[in-house]
Scaffold this motif. Structure first.
Motif, short mmCIF file in Angstrom:
data_model
loop_
_atom_site.label_atom_id
_atom_site.label_comp_id
_atom_site.label_asym_id
_atom_site.label_seq_id
_atom_site.Cartn_x
_atom_site.Cartn_y
_atom_site.Cartn_z
N SER A 92 -12.74 6.40 3.94
CA SER A 92 -11.46 6.25 3.24
C SER A 92 -11.68 5.60 1.88
O SER A 92 -12.59 4.78 1.71
N GLN A 93 -10.85 5.95 0.93
CA GLN A 93 -10.91 5.32 -0.38
C GLN A 93 -9.85 4.24 -0.48
O GLN A 93 -8.76 4.36 0.08
N LYS A 94 -10.18 3.19 -1.21
CA LYS A 94 -9.28 2.04 -1.31
C LYS A 94 -7.92 2.45 -1.88
O LYS A 94 -6.89 1.93 -1.46
N SER A 95 -7.91 3.37 -2.83
CA SER A 95 -6.64 3.78 -3.43
C SER A 95 -5.71 4.42 -2.41
O SER A 95 -4.48 4.28 -2.47
N TRP A 96 -6.27 5.15 -1.43
CA TRP A 96 -5.45 5.75 -0.38
C TRP A 96 -4.82 4.66 0.48
O TRP A 96 -3.63 4.73 0.82
N ILE A 97 -5.63 3.66 0.83
CA ILE A 97 -5.15 2.55 1.65
C ILE A 97 -4.08 1.77 0.89
O ILE A 97 -3.00 1.46 1.43
N ASP A 98 -4.37 1.44 -0.34
CA ASP A 98 -3.44 0.64 -1.14
C ASP A 98 -2.10 1.35 -1.33
O ASP A 98 -1.04 0.73 -1.29
N GLY A 99 -2.15 2.67 -1.54
CA GLY A 99 -0.93 3.42 -1.75
C GLY A 99 -0.01 3.38 -0.56
O GLY A 99 1.21 3.17 -0.70
N LEU A 100 -0.55 3.57 0.63
CA LEU A 100 0.26 3.53 1.85
C LEU A 100 0.76 2.12 2.14
O LEU A 100 1.93 1.94 2.52
N ALA A 101 -0.11 1.14 1.97
CA ALA A 101 0.29 -0.25 2.21
C ALA A 101 1.43 -0.65 1.29
O ALA A 101 2.40 -1.29 1.73
N ALA A 102 1.34 -0.27 0.02
CA ALA A 102 2.38 -0.63 -0.94
C ALA A 102 3.73 -0.02 -0.56
O ALA A 102 4.78 -0.68 -0.67
N GLN A 103 3.71 1.24 -0.13
CA GLN A 103 4.96 1.89 0.27
C GLN A 103 5.61 1.17 1.45
O GLN A 103 6.82 0.94 1.47
N ALA A 104 4.79 0.83 2.45
CA ALA A 104 5.32 0.17 3.64
C ALA A 104 5.82 -1.23 3.32
O ALA A 104 6.92 -1.63 3.74
N LEU A 105 5.03 -2.00 2.57
CA LEU A 105 5.41 -3.37 2.26
C LEU A 105 6.68 -3.44 1.42
O LEU A 105 7.48 -4.37 1.55
N LYS A 106 6.87 -2.44 0.57
CA LYS A 106 8.09 -2.40 -0.25
C LYS A 106 9.33 -2.31 0.64
O LYS A 106 10.40 -2.81 0.29
N LEU A 107 9.17 -1.68 1.80
CA LEU A 107 10.27 -1.55 2.76
C LEU A 107 10.24 -2.66 3.81
O LEU A 107 10.99 -2.60 4.78
N GLU A 108 9.37 -3.64 3.61
CA GLU A 108 9.22 -4.79 4.53
C GLU A 108 8.77 -4.35 5.92
O GLU A 108 9.15 -4.94 6.92
N ILE A 109 7.95 -3.30 5.95
CA ILE A 109 7.35 -2.85 7.21
C ILE A 109 6.01 -3.54 7.37
O ILE A 109 5.19 -3.52 6.45
N PRO A 110 5.75 -4.18 8.52
CA PRO A 110 4.45 -4.82 8.73
C PRO A 110 3.30 -3.82 8.61
O PRO A 110 3.40 -2.68 9.08
N VAL A 111 2.23 -4.26 7.99
CA VAL A 111 1.04 -3.43 7.77
C VAL A 111 -0.17 -4.10 8.40
O VAL A 111 -0.37 -5.31 8.24
N PHE A 112 -0.96 -3.32 9.11
CA PHE A 112 -2.20 -3.85 9.67
C PHE A 112 -3.37 -3.02 9.20
O PHE A 112 -3.47 -1.83 9.51
N MET A 113 -4.26 -3.63 8.42
CA MET A 113 -5.50 -2.99 8.01
C MET A 113 -6.57 -3.32 9.03
O MET A 113 -6.88 -4.50 9.27
#
Length: 221
Positions: A175-196
């Motif tokens: 996986s590339q970091k940009s892919w991870i960051d993009g999904l995490a940012a979308q979820a966090l913006k909606l206050e959805i918990p994220v687990f890496m």
């Protein structure tokens, strides 16, 4: 400190086997290595493990670590959901790659139904899950992430898990970091918990300082 998800969520493999045949399937390899069942393509139900639901302390169980909910027989699902209803102290997590095969309705508070998405072409699985499974809680797991998924409709999703492919499988796509960051940012913006998952750190994709490891409040961890 990096948290290993298995320290918080216990695999309880009440069904073992899956016919999908993913190239990266660790469960198939483990089944073959330890001779757990004769044929991984034919799921088997270990009904005796239902007794493990009877815990004194609340626990969170992943019930599809070596199977896919879409290939459970209806009778197996019925027995598992009935036992889950009788053990409300625990939380039970299910995953599928084939939500189009499901038809489930449950208002139990301790059930979480999710889909695995590995690339942009599989993004529609999230909407299919919500159409075919009527439940209180949904989650999405992006693992192993093999390309940029892009914009995702996370409405109704209560937890997002991110991870990469591990092991030395031929054709492995880190996986590339940009892919991870993009999904995490979308979820966090909606206050959805994220687990890496910890593998993002051990594979050098995300630094320890950048790791986000959140669980839904409902898990009571």
């Amino acid at each position: 400190m990096i948290t290993c998800i298995k320290d918080k969520i216990k695999n309880l493999n009440i069904v073992i086997g899956c016919p999908i045949g993913c190239r990266y399937c660790y469960a198939r390899n483990n089944c073959r290595r330890f001779h757990i069942t004769d044929n991984f393509d034919k799921p088997e139900f270990f009904e005796n493990k239902l007794r493990l639901f009877d815990t004194r302390e609340p626990k969170v169980f992943l019930l599809t670590g070596m199977s896919d909910l879409a290939y459970w027989q209806d009778d197996w699902k019925k027995k598992v959901l009935e036992k889950a209803a009788a053990t409300p102290q625990n939380t039970y997590i299910f995953l599928t790659k084939r939500p189009e095969r499901l038809n489930i309705k449950s208002d139990l508070e301790n059930l979480w139904f999710g889909v695995t998405v590995t690339c942009a072409a599989e993004r529609e699985r999230i909407e299919i899950l919500k159409r075919n499974v009527k439940a209180r809680h949904y989650h999405a797991t992006f693992e192993p992430l093999s390309d940029s998924v892009g914009e995702v409709d996370f409405s109704g999703i209560g937890w997002v898990v991110l991870g990469t492919e591990t092991g030395n499988c031929k054709g492995k796509t880190p996986s590339q970091k940009s892919w991870i960051d993009g999904l995490a940012a979308q979820a966090l913006k909606l206050e959805i918990p994220v687990f890496m998952k910890e593998d993002l750190f051990t594979n050098g994709i995300v630094s320890e300082k950048q790791m986000i490891q959140q669980f839904p409040e409902e898990f009571k961890l």
